[in-house]
Scaffold this motif. Structure first.
Motif, PDB file in Angstrom:
ATOM      1  N   LEU A  84     -14.652  22.403  11.092  1.00  0.00           N
ATOM      2  CA  LEU A  84     -14.780  22.802   9.855  1.00  0.00           C
ATOM      3  C   LEU A  84     -14.492  24.240   9.559  1.00  0.00           C
ATOM      4  O   LEU A  84     -14.084  24.739   8.570  1.00  0.00           O
ATOM      5  CB  LEU A  84     -15.964  22.343   9.549  1.00  0.00           C
ATOM      6  N   LEU A  85     -14.914  25.228  10.745  1.00  0.00           N
ATOM      7  CA  LEU A  85     -14.516  26.632  10.500  1.00  0.00           C
ATOM      8  C   LEU A  85     -12.920  26.828   9.950  1.00  0.00           C
ATOM      9  O   LEU A  85     -12.498  27.634   9.250  1.00  0.00           O
ATOM     10  CB  LEU A  85     -14.867  27.241  11.673  1.00  0.00           C
ATOM     11  N   TRP A  86     -12.110  26.087  10.717  1.00  0.00           N
ATOM     12  CA  TRP A  86     -10.605  26.038  10.610  1.00  0.00           C
ATOM     13  C   TRP A  86     -10.278  25.703   9.272  1.00  0.00           C
ATOM     14  O   TRP A  86      -9.354  26.237   8.556  1.00  0.00           O
ATOM     15  CB  TRP A  86      -9.836  25.396  11.686  1.00  0.00           C
ATOM     16  N   VAL A  87     -10.828  24.227   8.924  1.00  0.00           N
ATOM     17  CA  VAL A  87     -10.664  23.760   7.595  1.00  0.00           C
ATOM     18  C   VAL A  87     -11.020  24.647   6.536  1.00  0.00           C
ATOM     19  O   VAL A  87     -10.432  24.904   5.423  1.00  0.00           O
ATOM     20  CB  VAL A  87     -11.477  22.746   7.384  1.00  0.00           C
ATOM     21  N   GLY A  88     -12.305  25.391   6.654  1.00  0.00           N
ATOM     22  CA  GLY A  88     -12.806  26.677   5.782  1.00  0.00           C
ATOM     23  C   GLY A  88     -11.644  27.626   5.502  1.00  0.00           C
ATOM     24  O   GLY A  88     -11.519  28.293   4.594  1.00  0.00           O
ATOM     25  N   TYR A  89     -11.293  28.111   6.893  1.00  0.00           N
ATOM     26  CA  TYR A  89     -10.342  29.123   6.691  1.00  0.00           C
ATOM     27  C   TYR A  89      -9.040  28.834   5.614  1.00  0.00           C
ATOM     28  O   TYR A  89      -8.398  29.645   5.007  1.00  0.00           O
ATOM     29  CB  TYR A  89      -9.763  29.562   8.140  1.00  0.00           C
ATOM     30  N   VAL A 102      -9.017  26.460   3.412  1.00  0.00           N
ATOM     31  CA  VAL A 102      -9.259  26.615   2.120  1.00  0.00           C
ATOM     32  C   VAL A 102      -9.397  27.916   1.355  1.00  0.00           C
ATOM     33  O   VAL A 102      -8.575  28.119   0.369  1.00  0.00           O
ATOM     34  CB  VAL A 102     -10.753  26.021   1.755  1.00  0.00           C
ATOM     35  N   PHE A 103      -9.759  28.998   2.233  1.00  0.00           N
ATOM     36  CA  PHE A 103      -9.658  30.275   1.839  1.00  0.00           C
ATOM     37  C   PHE A 103      -8.200  30.711   1.620  1.00  0.00           C
ATOM     38  O   PHE A 103      -7.977  31.426   0.646  1.00  0.00           O
ATOM     39  CB  PHE A 103     -10.259  31.410   2.829  1.00  0.00           C
ATOM     40  N   ALA A 104      -7.379  30.242   2.499  1.00  0.00           N
ATOM     41  CA  ALA A 104      -5.852  30.731   2.455  1.00  0.00           C
ATOM     42  C   ALA A 104      -5.290  30.290   1.241  1.00  0.00           C
ATOM     43  O   ALA A 104      -4.439  30.742   0.546  1.00  0.00           O
ATOM     44  CB  ALA A 104      -5.243  30.113   3.676  1.00  0.00           C
ATOM     45  N   ARG A 105      -5.495  28.840   0.931  1.00  0.00           N
ATOM     46  CA  ARG A 105      -5.156  28.758  -0.432  1.00  0.00           C
ATOM     47  C   ARG A 105      -5.578  29.117  -1.658  1.00  0.00           C
ATOM     48  O   ARG A 105      -4.748  29.601  -2.520  1.00  0.00           O
ATOM     49  CB  ARG A 105      -5.251  26.966  -0.458  1.00  0.00           C
ATOM     50  N   LEU A 106      -6.994  29.475  -1.618  1.00  0.00           N
ATOM     51  CA  LEU A 106      -7.261  30.523  -2.551  1.00  0.00           C
ATOM     52  C   LEU A 106      -6.786  31.758  -2.508  1.00  0.00           C
ATOM     53  O   LEU A 106      -6.671  32.067  -3.928  1.00  0.00           O
ATOM     54  CB  LEU A 106      -8.796  30.606  -2.657  1.00  0.00           C
ATOM     55  N   PHE A 107      -6.409  32.235  -1.451  1.00  0.00           N
ATOM     56  CA  PHE A 107      -5.946  33.367  -1.543  1.00  0.00           C
ATOM     57  C   PHE A 107      -4.527  33.611  -2.136  1.00  0.00           C
ATOM     58  O   PHE A 107      -3.998  34.364  -3.109  1.00  0.00           O
ATOM     59  CB  PHE A 107      -5.912  33.885   0.076  1.00  0.00           C
ATOM     60  N   PHE A 108      -3.620  32.617  -1.732  1.00  0.00           N
ATOM     61  CA  PHE A 108      -2.288  32.281  -2.535  1.00  0.00           C
ATOM     62  C   PHE A 108      -2.375  31.883  -3.731  1.00  0.00           C
ATOM     63  O   PHE A 108      -1.613  32.604  -4.643  1.00  0.00           O
ATOM     64  CB  PHE A 108      -1.765  30.901  -1.592  1.00  0.00           C
ATOM     65  N   ALA A 162      -5.541  18.945   1.378  1.00  0.00           N
ATOM     66  CA  ALA A 162      -6.612  18.505   2.811  1.00  0.00           C
ATOM     67  C   ALA A 162      -6.105  18.084   3.839  1.00  0.00           C
ATOM     68  O   ALA A 162      -6.368  18.340   4.963  1.00  0.00           O
ATOM     69  CB  ALA A 162      -7.763  18.088   2.186  1.00  0.00           C
ATOM     70  N   ARG A 163      -5.119  17.295   3.600  1.00  0.00           N
ATOM     71  CA  ARG A 163      -4.653  16.445   4.765  1.00  0.00           C
ATOM     72  C   ARG A 163      -3.972  17.167   5.799  1.00  0.00           C
ATOM     73  O   ARG A 163      -4.015  17.241   6.921  1.00  0.00           O
ATOM     74  CB  ARG A 163      -3.692  15.258   4.250  1.00  0.00           C
ATOM     75  N   LEU A 164      -3.042  18.178   5.218  1.00  0.00           N
ATOM     76  CA  LEU A 164      -2.335  19.335   6.206  1.00  0.00           C
ATOM     77  C   LEU A 164      -3.313  20.390   6.815  1.00  0.00           C
ATOM     78  O   LEU A 164      -3.289  20.859   7.579  1.00  0.00           O
ATOM     79  CB  LEU A 164      -1.337  20.261   5.226  1.00  0.00           C
ATOM     80  N   ASP A 165      -4.396  20.506   5.904  1.00  0.00           N
ATOM     81  CA  ASP A 165      -5.683  21.598   6.418  1.00  0.00           C
ATOM     82  C   ASP A 165      -6.181  20.762   7.622  1.00  0.00           C
ATOM     83  O   ASP A 165      -6.414  21.473   8.753  1.00  0.00           O
ATOM     84  CB  ASP A 165      -6.640  21.760   5.419  1.00  0.00           C
ATOM     85  N   PHE A 166      -6.577  19.555   7.312  1.00  0.00           N
ATOM     86  CA  PHE A 166      -6.952  18.817   8.662  1.00  0.00           C
ATOM     87  C   PHE A 166      -6.398  18.767   9.746  1.00  0.00           C
ATOM     88  O   PHE A 166      -6.398  18.823  11.149  1.00  0.00           O
ATOM     89  CB  PHE A 166      -7.479  17.386   8.056  1.00  0.00           C
ATOM     90  N   SER A 167      -4.760  18.321   9.579  1.00  0.00           N
ATOM     91  CA  SER A 167      -4.107  18.232  10.459  1.00  0.00           C
ATOM     92  C   SER A 167      -3.924  19.513  11.325  1.00  0.00           C
ATOM     93  O   SER A 167      -3.793  19.507  12.592  1.00  0.00           O
ATOM     94  CB  SER A 167      -2.457  18.049   9.766  1.00  0.00           C
ATOM     95  N   PHE A 168      -3.821  20.514  10.757  1.00  0.00           N
ATOM     96  CA  PHE A 168      -3.606  21.763  11.583  1.00  0.00           C
ATOM     97  C   PHE A 168      -4.746  22.317  12.131  1.00  0.00           C
ATOM     98  O   PHE A 168      -4.958  22.825  13.246  1.00  0.00           O
ATOM     99  CB  PHE A 168      -2.954  23.146  10.730  1.00  0.00           C
ATOM    100  N   ALA A 169      -6.079  21.992  11.524  1.00  0.00           N
ATOM    101  CA  ALA A 169      -7.158  22.368  12.009  1.00  0.00           C
ATOM    102  C   ALA A 169      -7.202  21.710  13.406  1.00  0.00           C
ATOM    103  O   ALA A 169      -7.959  21.934  14.382  1.00  0.00           O
ATOM    104  CB  ALA A 169      -8.298  22.042  11.179  1.00  0.00           C
ATOM    105  N   SER A 170      -6.762  20.251  13.521  1.00  0.00           N
ATOM    106  CA  SER A 170      -6.776  19.438  14.436  1.00  0.00           C
ATOM    107  C   SER A 170      -5.815  19.963  15.680  1.00  0.00           C
ATOM    108  O   SER A 170      -6.389  20.224  16.941  1.00  0.00           O
ATOM    109  CB  SER A 170      -6.305  18.114  14.464  1.00  0.00           C
TER     110      SER A 170
END
Length: 618
Positions: free
Chosen positions: A16-21, A23-29, A53-61
């Motif tokens: 979830l730390l990476w998912v949160g990162y 989410v922040f990156a999208r907000l930054f963009f 979120a699907r791509l966020d979860f994918s790369f967090a994995s």
């Protein structure tokens, strides 16, 4: 049981730390492009997070695989030692991914796509990449990189330390259980249990392309394009190859022979080709663009032949040069100019001119090795060059190369000496490339990138105006054709409609000189850079049959078309309509006018045929 729970919680929190990162990156963009974000509306903005979120979860994995595996070893080894390794693994990733996040946001304005492998070719010349950015951009980017990296390192450090402290060595039976848990990462990694793994098209949800791009996870996109292999297959194939060629030839074969008298008064004129860096029709007054940016070009447009519906075939110099000199369409992702093994077999206008007895020289104020231009031009038969090495460093623009007025003064100096005729001279400018540095008045000020852009084109316009004044006084002018055209269009000034609409790709082309027997006229035929070498050689009564993608600009017909390529998409237009297509969503971006179904088929056939040709060149 408590030990098992703590290990499981560590895995969940780390993921979830990476998912949160992200989410922040999208907000930054979205905040980085606040003006575009405002146009989306709250619901659409929220959907960028939901669909992304699907791509966020994918790369967090992907990023969680190694820590999950290391947690298995914490069953047998001191968990604190495992925690130290996981921390440093995370810190390094944060620094690296944050750098790419800032690069991604910075490049999007110019490229119109999220970070992908288009970046990689520029890594060979990092000093030129850096030269594209202003000092403010560099400093602010480095500061942001440091702050964001620091904040997330502190956050990761706090959570990892806290969770690791609660883990102890335990019964070996937990090892196979956590191995299974690690293996289960495959589910979010591939985006679910469906047959086809998640891809970019899964996050495209809107008819507004910026919203779709915002939904993409930038680092997932980068590594997906990095690892994606076509295995020699054509990903743009829609038709049987024979059918695709028939679709093209049905239109093209009617556009090969001019139905007007030659505009030249000789079949062997000297030819000077001036390729203007990044000049869009949007700032050319004679093309109904902004009136005060290119005042010299506007005035000269009344003295020669102005092509009012002329288009670039790509969006960068290393796509424009092969289009202009080889009549070759760029690929949606690949860049043939960077592949000497393939450029060797391209048709080459310079070589054709050399075969006709023309003395040929190429002038450029920068580094000819950039984008592998040097190899391409030598494959084109050119052996005489004037480049950045011929100019004093004090006359250079940042690190790109000599200022345009320095280049054109050298060009004029060489042409002032007695020339062996006929000659074919090519000059490529560079001062209107970002960071838009030049030693003259900034007519539109420096308060924005758009005004810097305008000012740089005013400077180059003044430089080219002085060169034309010089040329008119030379003995060779009466037997010379001077062609001025841009290597590509530009996203500046910001235009309405889709980012990759024809407004971005429409560019000027102006023919001047004493070799013209018709002047002060406009050619409204829809055409593009790939048509130039075919048309010029036709006027010179030379063989142009090798330029199989080209057609004759001087064939007046409602069937005339232009086709351009952008990252994983194309645009095709004729007198009656415009059709833009995106290969990721597999949907049209824009359909305007009558009979867009014909443009749909023609555009897909051209893209397929051109890319197949690219694949087969050795």
């Amino acid at each position: 049981m408590k030990s098992f729970k703590n290990r499981l919680l560590f895995n969940i929190f780390y993921f979830l730390l990476w998912v949160g990162y992200f989410v922040f990156a999208r907000l930054f963009f979205l905040l980085f492009y606040f003006d575009k974000t405002q146009e989306l509306g709250l619901v659409t903005i929220l959907k960028t997070f939901m669909y992304g979120a699907r791509l966020d979860f994918s790369f967090a994995s992907y990023l969680s695989c190694i820590p999950f595996l290391l947690i298995i070893f914490s069953v047998f080894v001191n968990p604190k030692k495992i925690g130290v390794f996981i921390k440093w693994y995370s810190y390094i990733l944060i620094v690296f991914i944050t750098l790419l996040m800032i690069i991604d946001a910075s490049l999007y304005q110019a490229w119109g796509v999220r970070l992908d492998t288009s970046l990689l070719p520029y890594l060979n010349t990092p000093e030129l990449m850096i030269a594209s950015a202003s000092s403010f951009q560099m400093i602010s980017g480095i500061i942001l990189w440091g702050i964001i990296s620091y904040v997330f390192i502190k956050l990761f450090h706090k959570i990892i330390t806290k969770k690791i402290s609660k883990i102890n060595t335990s019964n070996w039976i937990q090892a196979p259980i956590f191995l299974v848990i690690t293996a289960l990462l495959i589910i979010p990694l591939r985006g679910g249990l469906q047959t086809i793994p998640v891809n970019q098209s899964n996050v495209y949800f809107s008819d507004k392309m910026f919203a779709n791009h915002a939904a993409i996870n930038f680092i997932w996109n980068f590594f997906n394009t990095l690892t994606h292999k076509t295995d020699g297959k054509n990903p743009y194939k829609y038709f049987d190859d024979t059918i695709a060629k028939n679709i093209i030839n049905k239109t093209r074969n009617n556009l090969l022979i001019s139905n007007t008298d030659s505009i030249l008064n000789t079949t062997k004129p000297n030819v000077i080709l001036i390729i203007w860096e990044g000049l869009p029709a949007k700032v050319v007054g004679s093309l109904n663009g902004e009136p005060n940016v290119t005042e010299n070009l506007n005035k000269l447009s009344k003295e020669g032949i102005l092509f009012t519906n002329f288009y670039a075939n790509g969006d960068r110099t290393d796509k424009g040069i092969p289009a202009i000199l080889s009549g070759y369409y760029p690929a949606p992702v690949k860049r043939i100019m960077r592949m000497p093994n393939k450029t060797r077999s391209l048709p080459m206008l310079p070589q054709k001119m050399i075969d006709l007895g023309y003395k040929t020289t190429f002038y450029y104020g920068g580094d000819l090795n950039f984008g592998n231009m040097n190899t391409y031009l030598r494959n084109a038969g050119i052996t005489n060059f004037v480049d950045g090495n011929n100019f004093d460093k004090k006359d250079w623009n940042s690190k790109w190369g000599a200022h345009d007025h320095i280049l054109m003064e050298r060009f004029a100096k060489d042409l002032a000496t007695k020339q062996e005729e006929p000659f074919f001279k090519i000059a490529l400018t560079l001062s209107s490339h970002e960071p838009y540095q030049f030693p003259d008045t900034y007519k539109f000020g420096k308060d924005s990138d758009e005004n810097l852009f305008r000012s740089s084109h005013t400077y180059t316009d003044k430089t080219i105006g002085k060169f034309i004044d010089f040329a008119k006084k030379q003995a060779w002018y009466k037997n010379t054709l001077i062609v001025i055209l841009a290597d590509h269009g530009h996203s500046f000034p910001i235009h309405s409609g889709p980012f990759n609409s024809p407004k971005r790709f429409r560019i000027p082309m102006l023919w001047l000189g004493g070799a013209l027997q018709k002047t002060g006229i406009k050619i409204n035929t829809i055409s593009s850079q790939v048509d130039f070498p075919f048309t010029l050689l036709n006027l010179l009564k030379a063989d142009n049959s090798d330029f199989s993608f080209s057609k004759n600009i001087f064939k007046t017909s409602n069937q005339q078309y232009a086709h351009y390529i952008f990252n994983k998409g194309f645009g095709t237009l004729d007198k009656n309509g415009v059709f833009l297509y995106d290969y990721i969503s597999k949907k049209p971006i824009l359909e305007n006018g009558k009979n867009t179904s014909k443009l749909d088929s023609l555009g897909k056939a051209i893209t397929q045929n051109a890319y197949q040709d690219f694949l087969e060149r050795k």
